[in-house]
Design a protein around this motif. Structure first.
Motif, PDB file in Angstrom:
ATOM      1  N   GLY A  52       0.804  -1.221   0.000  1.00 32.99           N
ATOM      2  CA  GLY A  52       0.000   0.000   0.000  1.00 32.99           C
ATOM      3  C   GLY A  52       0.836   1.270   0.000  1.00 32.99           C
ATOM      4  N   ARG A  53       2.145   1.121   0.054  1.00 34.11           N
ATOM      5  CA  ARG A  53       3.064   2.272   0.050  1.00 34.11           C
ATOM      6  C   ARG A  53       4.159   2.024  -0.986  1.00 34.11           C
ATOM      7  N   GLY A  54       4.413   3.013  -1.793  1.00 36.00           N
ATOM      8  CA  GLY A  54       5.511   2.919  -2.756  1.00 36.00           C
ATOM      9  C   GLY A  54       5.436   1.702  -3.656  1.00 36.00           C
ATOM     10  N   LEU A  55       4.234   1.254  -3.965  1.00 37.75           N
ATOM     11  CA  LEU A  55       3.974   0.084  -4.800  1.00 37.75           C
ATOM     12  C   LEU A  55       4.580  -1.193  -4.221  1.00 37.75           C
ATOM     13  N   GLY A  56       4.983  -1.136  -2.949  1.00 37.08           N
ATOM     14  CA  GLY A  56       5.625  -2.278  -2.320  1.00 37.08           C
ATOM     15  C   GLY A  56       7.084  -2.428  -2.696  1.00 37.08           C
ATOM     16  N   LEU A  57       7.590  -1.523  -3.523  1.00 37.22           N
ATOM     17  CA  LEU A  57       8.960  -1.621  -4.028  1.00 37.22           C
ATOM     18  C   LEU A  57       9.910  -0.636  -3.361  1.00 37.22           C
ATOM     19  N   VAL A  58       9.414   0.524  -3.000  1.00 38.57           N
ATOM     20  CA  VAL A  58      10.266   1.579  -2.446  1.00 38.57           C
ATOM     21  C   VAL A  58      10.828   1.147  -1.094  1.00 38.57           C
ATOM     22  N   GLU A  59      10.020   0.456  -0.307  1.00 38.41           N
ATOM     23  CA  GLU A  59      10.465  -0.006   1.018  1.00 38.41           C
ATOM     24  C   GLU A  59      11.732  -0.846   0.919  1.00 38.41           C
ATOM     25  N   VAL A  60      11.817  -1.688  -0.092  1.00 37.84           N
ATOM     26  CA  VAL A  60      12.978  -2.553  -0.277  1.00 37.84           C
ATOM     27  C   VAL A  60      14.238  -1.722  -0.514  1.00 37.84           C
ATOM     28  N   VAL A  62      14.666   1.832   0.204  1.00 33.07           N
ATOM     29  CA  VAL A  62      15.003   2.914   1.144  1.00 33.07           C
ATOM     30  C   VAL A  62      14.472   2.697   2.564  1.00 33.07           C
ATOM     31  N   GLY A  63      13.718   1.637   2.784  1.00 32.86           N
ATOM     32  CA  GLY A  63      13.188   1.353   4.112  1.00 32.86           C
ATOM     33  C   GLY A  63      11.754   1.824   4.289  1.00 32.86           C
ATOM     34  N   ARG A  64      11.058   1.180   5.196  1.00 30.83           N
ATOM     35  CA  ARG A  64       9.636   1.462   5.428  1.00 30.83           C
ATOM     36  C   ARG A  64       9.382   2.885   5.900  1.00 30.83           C
ATOM     37  N   ASP A  65      10.260   3.415   6.743  1.00 30.19           N
ATOM     38  CA  ASP A  65      10.019   4.725   7.333  1.00 30.19           C
ATOM     39  C   ASP A  65      10.597   5.892   6.528  1.00 30.19           C
ATOM     40  N   SER A  66      11.099   5.627   5.347  1.00 31.91           N
ATOM     41  CA  SER A  66      11.654   6.691   4.511  1.00 31.91           C
ATOM     42  C   SER A  66      10.544   7.627   4.010  1.00 31.91           C
ATOM     43  N   VAL A  67      10.870   8.905   3.874  1.00 34.05           N
ATOM     44  CA  VAL A  67       9.890   9.863   3.344  1.00 34.05           C
ATOM     45  C   VAL A  67       9.551   9.547   1.890  1.00 34.05           C
ATOM     46  N   ALA A  68      10.403   8.798   1.216  1.00 32.43           N
ATOM     47  CA  ALA A  68      10.141   8.426  -0.177  1.00 32.43           C
ATOM     48  C   ALA A  68       9.107   7.307  -0.290  1.00 32.43           C
ATOM     49  N   ASN A  69       8.844   6.618   0.801  1.00 35.07           N
ATOM     50  CA  ASN A  69       7.905   5.497   0.795  1.00 35.07           C
ATOM     51  C   ASN A  69       6.491   6.014   1.091  1.00 35.07           C
ATOM     52  N   VAL A  70       5.932   6.724   0.137  1.00 33.82           N
ATOM     53  CA  VAL A  70       4.631   7.377   0.327  1.00 33.82           C
ATOM     54  C   VAL A  70       3.491   6.402   0.017  1.00 33.82           C
ATOM     55  N   PRO A  71       2.319   6.645   0.589  1.00 28.76           N
ATOM     56  CA  PRO A  71       1.158   5.805   0.271  1.00 28.76           C
ATOM     57  C   PRO A  71       0.826   5.871  -1.221  1.00 28.76           C
TER      58      PRO A  71
END
Length: 154
Positions: A52-60, A62-71
């Motif tokens: 539900g955040r960053g298409l599930g790809l951004v977390e991998v 930059v991390g879950r809590d990164s500002v880049a990992n937007v909904p």
């Protein structure tokens, strides 16, 4: 122009609703959205998942809590605003940007539909509706791009 406006308005509204559900769930873990019809039909569960955040790809990356990992809803709001505003701009440049961003949204929709069906094994009404809207915008933008390209070669 009216079709684009309707599609973009619907997409922006659904994206804002997704953001609302995401925030309400963050405040109250027992929150259930209107689109939660059962255990396998739950947009709240989908929005709260990694996907539900960053298409599930951004977390991998930059991390879950990164500002880049937007909904995903925030990405949707920006996309539908871009489509709506740029749709009023004439010319091939605007048509190319519209087509390119629509192609990207269609690929993201296919990716997330696969995650929804095979990974989460859920049916998210809001998600499926946005995938359909993205497909319709892609068709609209493809038609516009071809028409402008045809005019240039004529």
């Amino acid at each position: 122009m009216a079709a684009r406006a309707a599609l973009c308005l619907a997409g922006a509204a659904l994206s804002l609703y997704a953001l609302h559900v995401d925030r309400a769930r963050a405040r109250d873990p027992s929150y259930r959205a209107a689109c939660d019809l059962g255990p396998a039909v739950s947009c709240t569960r989908v929005f709260a998942s990694r996907w539900g955040r960053g298409l599930g790809l951004v977390e991998v990356l930059v991390g879950r809590d990164s500002v880049a990992n937007v909904p995903n809803g925030a990405i949707g709001v920006v996309f539908y605003l871009l489509q709506g505003l740029l749709g009023a701009v004439p010319g091939q440049g605007a048509a190319a940007v519209l087509l390119g961003t629509s192609m990207a949204s269609a690929m993201a929709s296919l990716w997330l539909a696969g995650v929804l069906a095979f990974g989460l094994q859920d049916f998210c009404l809001v998600c499926i509706t946005t995938y359909i809207l993205n497909g319709l915008l892609l068709a609209l933008n493809w038609r516009r791009w071809r028409r402008l390209r045809h005019l240039k070669t004529a």
